[in-house]
Enzyme design. Sequence first.
Site, PDB file in Angstrom:
ATOM      1  N   HIS A 123      50.143 -69.423  -4.522  1.00 42.31           N
ATOM      2  CA  HIS A 123      50.963 -68.246  -4.167  1.00 42.31           C
ATOM      3  C   HIS A 123      52.417 -68.737  -4.055  1.00 42.31           C
ATOM      4  O   HIS A 123      52.979 -68.821  -2.960  1.00 42.31           O
ATOM      5  CB  HIS A 123      50.455 -67.660  -2.859  1.00 42.31           C
TER       6      HIS A 123
ATOM      7  N   ARG B  70      49.664 -60.379 -10.462  1.00 37.82           N
ATOM      8  CA  ARG B  70      48.765 -60.799  -9.365  1.00 37.82           C
ATOM      9  C   ARG B  70      47.353 -60.728  -9.917  1.00 37.82           C
ATOM     10  O   ARG B  70      46.873 -59.657 -10.292  1.00 37.82           O
ATOM     11  CB  ARG B  70      48.941 -59.892  -8.142  1.00 37.82           C
TER      12      ARG B  70
ATOM     13  N   ASP C  20      46.529 -68.908   7.744  1.00 38.05           N
ATOM     14  CA  ASP C  20      46.271 -67.797   6.820  1.00 38.05           C
ATOM     15  C   ASP C  20      44.834 -67.333   7.051  1.00 38.05           C
ATOM     16  O   ASP C  20      44.046 -68.018   7.722  1.00 38.05           O
ATOM     17  CB  ASP C  20      46.485 -68.278   5.365  1.00 38.05           C
TER      18      ASP C  20
ATOM     19  N   GLN D 287      55.260 -66.797  -2.165  1.00 34.13           N
ATOM     20  CA  GLN D 287      55.109 -66.883  -0.715  1.00 34.13           C
ATOM     21  C   GLN D 287      55.754 -68.167  -0.191  1.00 34.13           C
ATOM     22  O   GLN D 287      56.483 -68.161   0.802  1.00 34.13           O
ATOM     23  CB  GLN D 287      53.613 -66.859  -0.351  1.00 34.13           C
TER      24      GLN D 287
ATOM     25  N   ARG E  72      60.679 -62.701   1.769  1.00 40.01           N
ATOM     26  CA  ARG E  72      60.109 -62.514   0.431  1.00 40.01           C
ATOM     27  C   ARG E  72      61.115 -61.764  -0.448  1.00 40.01           C
ATOM     28  O   ARG E  72      61.334 -62.090  -1.602  1.00 40.01           O
ATOM     29  CB  ARG E  72      58.795 -61.707   0.500  1.00 40.01           C
TER      30      ARG E  72
ATOM     31  N   CYS F 297      51.463 -65.887   6.392  1.00 42.12           N
ATOM     32  CA  CYS F 297      51.937 -65.147   5.215  1.00 42.12           C
ATOM     33  C   CYS F 297      51.691 -63.647   5.345  1.00 42.12           C
ATOM     34  O   CYS F 297      52.349 -62.861   4.674  1.00 42.12           O
ATOM     35  CB  CYS F 297      51.263 -65.685   3.959  1.00 42.12           C
TER      36      CYS F 297
HETATM   37  N1   CP Z   1      51.795 -62.291   1.836  1.00 43.47           N
HETATM   38  C1   CP Z   1      51.500 -61.484   0.815  1.00 43.47           C
HETATM   39  O1   CP Z   1      51.504 -61.886  -0.359  1.00 43.47           O
HETATM   40  O2   CP Z   1      51.208 -60.216   1.185  1.00 43.47           O
HETATM   41  P1   CP Z   1      50.644 -59.068   0.228  1.00 43.47           P
HETATM   42  O3   CP Z   1      49.230 -59.461  -0.155  1.00 43.47           O
HETATM   43  O4   CP Z   1      50.698 -57.826   1.062  1.00 43.47           O
HETATM   44  O5   CP Z   1      51.506 -58.983  -0.996  1.00 43.47           O
HETATM   45  N1  NVA Z   2      45.008 -66.241   0.982  1.00 43.53           N
HETATM   46  C1  NVA Z   2      45.268 -64.834   0.987  1.00 43.53           C
HETATM   47  C2  NVA Z   2      46.734 -64.567   0.896  1.00 43.53           C
HETATM   48  C3  NVA Z   2      47.129 -63.119   0.911  1.00 43.53           C
HETATM   49  C4  NVA Z   2      48.604 -62.928   0.777  1.00 43.53           C
HETATM   50  C5  NVA Z   2      44.543 -64.173  -0.173  1.00 43.53           C
HETATM   51  O1  NVA Z   2      44.533 -64.734  -1.276  1.00 43.53           O
HETATM   52  O2  NVA Z   2      43.958 -63.104   0.025  1.00 43.53           O
END
Ligand code: CP
Ligand code: NVA
Length: 318
Positions: free
Chosen positions: A128, A101, A223, A131, A291, A263
């Site tokens: 992502h 990540r 989102d 997701q 997930r 998400c």
């Molecule tokens: N939706 C998602 O990726 O959540 P987190 O940021 O908690 O992993």
């Molecule tokens: N768009 C959000 C998604 C989190 C799962 C971010 O990148 O913070």
Amino acid sequence: MKRDFLTIPDLKVEELRKLLQRAAALKAGRASTPQILQGKTVALVFQKPSMRTRVAFEVAVLELGGAVIYLGQEDIQLGRREAVKDVARVLSRYVHGIVLRTFGHANAEEFAKHATVPVINGLSDLVHPCQALADVMTMQEAFGRLQGLKAAYIGDGNNVLHSLIEACARLGVSVAVAAPKGYAPNAAIWKAAKWEASRHGASLELAADPKQVVRGADVIYTDVWVSMGQEPERAKRLRAFKGYQLNAALLKLAKPGCKVLHCLPAHRGEEITDDVMEGPPSLVVDQAENRLHAHKALLEFLIGSSQQSAHSSQQKHT
Ligand code: CP
Ligand code: NVA
């Protein structure tokens, strides 16, 4: 040859379909999850906070019989304490797969280029993809099909939307997006997804008015307005997204039986209201659960079946 999963297009459409079927089968047979990661270790290298991605991957690896190591920003200090390529090459000698990540998508590409084991993108600023697997899986469960469904997305043209349109386009789900000026999705991703959509009997539309896109929608998705790393832009973003809230009045304009996806994490009172989050159309908790099952199918596909050894130095010298 190792396979990575950095974006949805890394999978062929047929592989994507099979992966979703496999995820559903693993969900149905959770009590007898195959131990295909026995003797294998997966590392999670996370530069941003996470609940779902981290826990769903950790539990997925454990239930598949493997071991997992979590390395947060302070442990590795990717690119600061050590070059990305050094971390990628050295970690590849210890573990059998890496979930990353990170911020810039170029970091993920650089990491995958130098890693000799599969790399999974657990979110970058651009996409992502893990997701999106759970998103389309949740739609499939709710409607019993994907082809021909209509999704509306309200809000920021961000990482979550990019992977969503890439997945939906390939699976015949039309997506209508309402985003304020300056927050439209990435032009290259949009163009490529539009082409995929047309090949698969679906369409992509971009509008400014949320009311316009929710009409006839089977699913409405939203989102956060301020993604991780964008905190300095918070005030400006809150102004730009005023009028893009998913609330009861907007939901009323959609088809009866319309479902709500997010998400998570959600900022109740910003992009979505508390009553919509809690209402019967909301599938957000099932979506988060999915997930886990989608990650299992992905780990099995990329790591479980591969003969890849983490110990590539040994291989080279024998
Ligand atoms: N939706 C998602 O990726 O959540 P987190 O940021 O908690 O992993
Ligand atoms: N768009 C959000 C998604 C989190 C799962 C971010 O990148 O913070």
